[in-house]
Design an enzyme around this catalytic site. Sequence first.
Site, PDB file in Angstrom:
ATOM      1  N   GLY A  53       0.838  -1.210   0.000  1.00 50.48           N
ATOM      2  CA  GLY A  53       0.000   0.000   0.000  1.00 50.48           C
ATOM      3  C   GLY A  53       0.866   1.250   0.000  1.00 50.48           C
ATOM      4  O   GLY A  53       0.662   2.177  -0.793  1.00 50.48           O
ATOM      5  N   HIS A  54       1.862   1.267   0.887  1.00 53.24           N
ATOM      6  CA  HIS A  54       2.790   2.412   0.919  1.00 53.24           C
ATOM      7  C   HIS A  54       3.528   2.535  -0.417  1.00 53.24           C
ATOM      8  O   HIS A  54       3.733   3.642  -0.918  1.00 53.24           O
ATOM      9  CB  HIS A  54       3.827   2.226   2.034  1.00 53.24           C
ATOM     10  CG  HIS A  54       3.268   2.227   3.420  1.00 53.24           C
ATOM     11  ND1 HIS A  54       3.306   1.117   4.241  1.00 53.24           N
ATOM     12  CD2 HIS A  54       2.671   3.193   4.155  1.00 53.24           C
ATOM     13  CE1 HIS A  54       2.767   1.412   5.407  1.00 53.24           C
ATOM     14  NE2 HIS A  54       2.365   2.661   5.390  1.00 53.24           N
ATOM     15  N   GLN A  94       0.094  11.036  18.095  1.00 50.71           N
ATOM     16  CA  GLN A  94      -1.176  10.611  17.531  1.00 50.71           C
ATOM     17  C   GLN A  94      -1.685   9.287  18.090  1.00 50.71           C
ATOM     18  O   GLN A  94      -2.743   8.814  17.688  1.00 50.71           O
ATOM     19  CB  GLN A  94      -1.104  10.553  16.008  1.00 50.71           C
ATOM     20  CG  GLN A  94      -0.315   9.374  15.450  1.00 50.71           C
ATOM     21  CD  GLN A  94      -0.147   9.513  13.942  1.00 50.71           C
ATOM     22  OE1 GLN A  94       0.563  10.385  13.461  1.00 50.71           O
ATOM     23  NE2 GLN A  94      -0.820   8.660  13.184  1.00 50.71           N
ATOM     24  N   LYS A 143      -7.223   4.733   2.633  1.00 51.20           N
ATOM     25  CA  LYS A 143      -7.385   3.801   3.756  1.00 51.20           C
ATOM     26  C   LYS A 143      -7.772   4.559   5.026  1.00 51.20           C
ATOM     27  O   LYS A 143      -8.618   4.125   5.804  1.00 51.20           O
ATOM     28  CB  LYS A 143      -6.061   3.054   3.953  1.00 51.20           C
ATOM     29  CG  LYS A 143      -5.872   2.379   5.284  1.00 51.20           C
ATOM     30  CD  LYS A 143      -6.515   1.023   5.265  1.00 51.20           C
ATOM     31  CE  LYS A 143      -6.452   0.315   6.590  1.00 51.20           C
ATOM     32  NZ  LYS A 143      -5.493   0.771   7.559  1.00 51.20           N
ATOM     33  N   GLN A 191      -8.706  10.977   7.811  1.00 52.74           N
ATOM     34  CA  GLN A 191      -7.411  11.674   7.884  1.00 52.74           C
ATOM     35  C   GLN A 191      -7.132  12.421   6.579  1.00 52.74           C
ATOM     36  O   GLN A 191      -6.702  13.589   6.592  1.00 52.74           O
ATOM     37  CB  GLN A 191      -6.315  10.643   8.155  1.00 52.74           C
ATOM     38  CG  GLN A 191      -4.902  11.165   7.972  1.00 52.74           C
ATOM     39  CD  GLN A 191      -3.872  10.095   8.293  1.00 52.74           C
ATOM     40  OE1 GLN A 191      -3.646   9.790   9.453  1.00 52.74           O
ATOM     41  NE2 GLN A 191      -3.244   9.513   7.288  1.00 52.74           N
TER      42      GLN A 191
END
Length: 290
Positions: free
Chosen positions: A36-37, A61, A149, A153
């Site tokens: 994914g990255h 976070q 994903k 955010q």
Amino acid sequence: MHIFSTPAEMRAWSDARRATGRRIGFVPTMGALHTGHLALIADAADRTDDVVVSIFVNPLQFNEVGDFNGYPRPIDDDVAACEQAGVAAVFAPTAAAMYPTGFQTRVVPGPLGAVMEGPKRPGHFEGVLTVVVKLFGAVRPHVAVFGQKDYQQLRIITQMAADLEFGIDVVGHPIVRDPDGLAQSSRNVRLTDAERAAAVAVPRSLDAAIAAAGAGDAVADVIGAATSVIDAEDAALLEYVTVFDAITLIEFDDLADVPPMPGIARIATAVWFGDVRLIDNRDLFELSDA
Ligand code: AMP
């Protein structure tokens, strides 16, 4: 490939590249890189000349100490993966370099941060925005790529970049999934084999909800369709499932006036498997060939 560990070194390199007319692409991560990255890195490379990847497990976070301590940190593998992917520079600062004694400023989201993950993870988005502003200040990118994903955010960061005139193009990249549909996540490695097998219920629950929405069902039935898939899986504990406006993130309690078109409505869920919390989301009316 360069590896920088302080914001000053990172910025000096980036400023020098910008001065020669190069466009900088940026992919912020917490490491434990997966495909994914790598898809985000390839996307950034397509749009810019030099890609910077940050690897920083941001203490601000995390709202649970166990999650922070248990977060995987395979830094050597990550550096090798970046090198292999043609990344120009890795920014891997220490917490002390990012938050030296005396650090005190926080960046606070607006109403986009008050729904879904916001109340469930107090302080999370404040920590995300604060680190992203710091990372933007160190990397000084033209383009920054984030994954859908973490859809909320992505929306909050897009809004911040617009509200505060960052002049950075914030790009959202589609979710990369394993062959069985589970969204790739650095936290997946913390699942036992049995939990990993059970976790397919998460994408299946969204499939069921999307099918119900496509059939014209009411919101309660769309959510019911997702809920029953999770509830049928003993290893899974549903935290929430919600249907919401893709831009404002405001929950829909009725779909009657919502056009069944892509980009209008989304569904998101958070599900626990043991002490691992997984999130996922989809467009509620995505094109079937999308
Ligand atoms: P993380 O390292 O989990 O903080 O993620 C870094 C970036 O990669 C964030 O923008 C994530 O949304 C994105 N990302 C993580 N997993 C995926 C995935 N499966 N597909 C697309 N983007 C992802």
